[in-house]
Design an enzyme around this catalytic site. Structure first.
Site, PDB file in Angstrom:
ATOM      1  N   MET A  54       0.800  -1.218   0.000  1.00  0.00           N
ATOM      2  CA  MET A  54       0.000   0.000   0.000  1.00  0.00           C
ATOM      3  C   MET A  54       0.843   1.282   0.000  1.00  0.00           C
ATOM      4  SD  MET A  54      -1.305   0.694   3.905  1.00  0.00           S
ATOM      5  CE  MET A  54      -1.784   2.349   3.434  1.00  0.00           C
ATOM      6  N   TYR A  55       2.139   1.186   0.300  1.00  0.00           N
ATOM      7  CA  TYR A  55       2.961   2.386   0.356  1.00  0.00           C
ATOM      8  C   TYR A  55       3.092   2.976  -1.051  1.00  0.00           C
ATOM      9  CZ  TYR A  55       4.416   0.751   5.012  1.00  0.00           C
ATOM     10  OH  TYR A  55       4.436   0.330   6.323  1.00  0.00           O
ATOM     11  N   SER A  56       2.545   4.172  -1.202  1.00  0.00           N
ATOM     12  CA  SER A  56       2.499   4.852  -2.505  1.00  0.00           C
ATOM     13  C   SER A  56       1.913   3.936  -3.574  1.00  0.00           C
ATOM     14  CB  SER A  56       3.896   5.334  -2.920  1.00  0.00           C
ATOM     15  OG  SER A  56       4.361   6.313  -2.023  1.00  0.00           O
ATOM     16  N   THR A  57       0.915   3.150  -3.172  1.00  0.00           N
ATOM     17  CA  THR A  57       0.173   2.265  -4.081  1.00  0.00           C
ATOM     18  C   THR A  57       1.115   1.390  -4.907  1.00  0.00           C
ATOM     19  OG1 THR A  57      -1.362   4.135  -4.295  1.00  0.00           O
ATOM     20  CG2 THR A  57      -1.840   2.193  -5.598  1.00  0.00           C
TER      21      THR A  57
END
Length: 348
Positions: A54-57
């Site tokens: 999920m970090y920066s998609t």
């Protein structure tokens, strides 16, 4: 750099783990600069890198994958899955079900450009999915060679105990690690989570040692604070000095700064050294956005706190005390879901 065994897996990891949350659009969008930061950390002895889909998609995983080209065998790589990466309303693309985790692992492997993940963690509890379903899926992923070990993140004590019981009685692999919030201002996990993890032989990877920026050294009581940029902009209520509940944090902050000054170190150095002192903690995750921040964090690697210093910190923030707000996403449904507290809603 000091190294410790990760949750009985036999895998040795550095006591300081490089967190990759700030690499990508959410922090540092410059891929080349982010890669230089990762390489510098590795060159300084850090062999443990933690990211999440999920970090920066997904962009963070892509950056980490590029950085580990040619160095993959020397790095213990951890990532996480649970949250949706697109529209939150899309069904079955979130949570800890076999259906979603199987796909999430494949997607992470592709973005990281690797054949295996050393530690795969479920990012948050999912009380809509039977824990047996989750453990079964993760055990199969280990058997398939996709992941080497698995753990959990922000799980409360009762969920950790339940998962361990299911693993033992059903013959599944078990959570080898837990990743909770821990700092000098957020010591709640000392009450039950850390003792339970230690008793069960689980590794503990703590995050937010700087209390989401509150212990960065840039914030002081009585000084103006910009609530429109940086960490403060993401959660103004955590920093706003006009909110009564924040007064205790600011008072403690000034006393902790005094402790750091007496030791001749920075507040971030003191913050990281404090976390790694607890015998249940395997590694502390620090997530720099810039090379300057990384350099400052690396200075804490050899800092050891004596009993006198730890006693002073205990007097400022007593053991087991949370002066910092809990992570909303980690709150149990019994508190966040109104239908679980009021029959009127449950019967609809």
């Amino acid at each position: 750099m000091h190294y410790r065994t990760l949750g009985g897996t036999g895998i040795e990891v550095s006591a300081h783990c490089l967190g990759a949350m700030m690499f990508g659009a959410a922090g540092n969008p410059d891929h080349d600069d982010s890669i230089r930061i990762i390489h510098t950390a590795l060159d300084q002895g850090i062999n443990f890198v933690d990211t999440a889909d999920m970090y920066s998609t997904g962009e963070s995983e892509e950056i980490v994958g590029k950085a580990l080209k040619g160095r993959r065998d020397d790095v213990v790589l951890a990532t996480k899955g649970h949250f949706p990466l697109d529209d939150e309303n899309v069904r079955n693309r979130r949570g800890n079900s076999r259906r979603w985790l199987t796909r999430a692992v494949e997607d992470s492997l592709r973005r990281l450009d690797t054949d295996w993940i050393d530690l795969y963690q479920v990012h948050r509890p999912d009380h809509s999915t039977d824990i047996e379903e989750t453990l079964w899926a993760l055990t199969d992923l280990v058997s398939a060679g996709k992941i080497r070990a698995f753990g959990c993140s922000a799980f409360p004590a009762e969920d950790i105990v339940e998962a361990h019981h299911v693993s033992e009685t059903r013959g599944y692999g078990r959570f080898r690690t837990n990743q909770p919030v821990y700092s000098m201002l957020a010591r709640g996990i000392e009450r039950s989570i850390l003792p339970i993890c230690r008793r069960l032989g689980m590794g503990v990877l703590t995050y937010s040692p700087l209390a989401f920026g509150f212990l960065s050294g840039k914030i002081r009581k009585g000084q103006p604070i910009d609530l429109t940029s940086g960490r403060a902009a993401l959660a103004p209520y955590r920093f706003d000095p006009t909110i009564p509940g924040n007064a205790a944090k600011y008072d403690a902050l000034e006393q902790l700064i005094e402790v750091a000054e007496d030791l001749g170190v920075t507040l971030p150095e003191l913050a990281l050294a404090f976390v790694t002192t607890h015998p249940a903690v395997t590694s502390v995750i620090a997530g720099p956005r810039t090379m300057e921040q990384l350099t400052g964090l690396l200075k804490a690697a050899d800092l050891a706190l004596d009993d006198e210093t730890l006693d002073r910190i205990d007097k400022i923030v007593p053991p087991g005390t949370d002066l910092y707000p809990a992570v909303a996403a980690a709150e149990p449904p019994s508190l966040t879901d109104i239908a679980q507290r009021r029959r009127l809603y449950a019967d609809r």
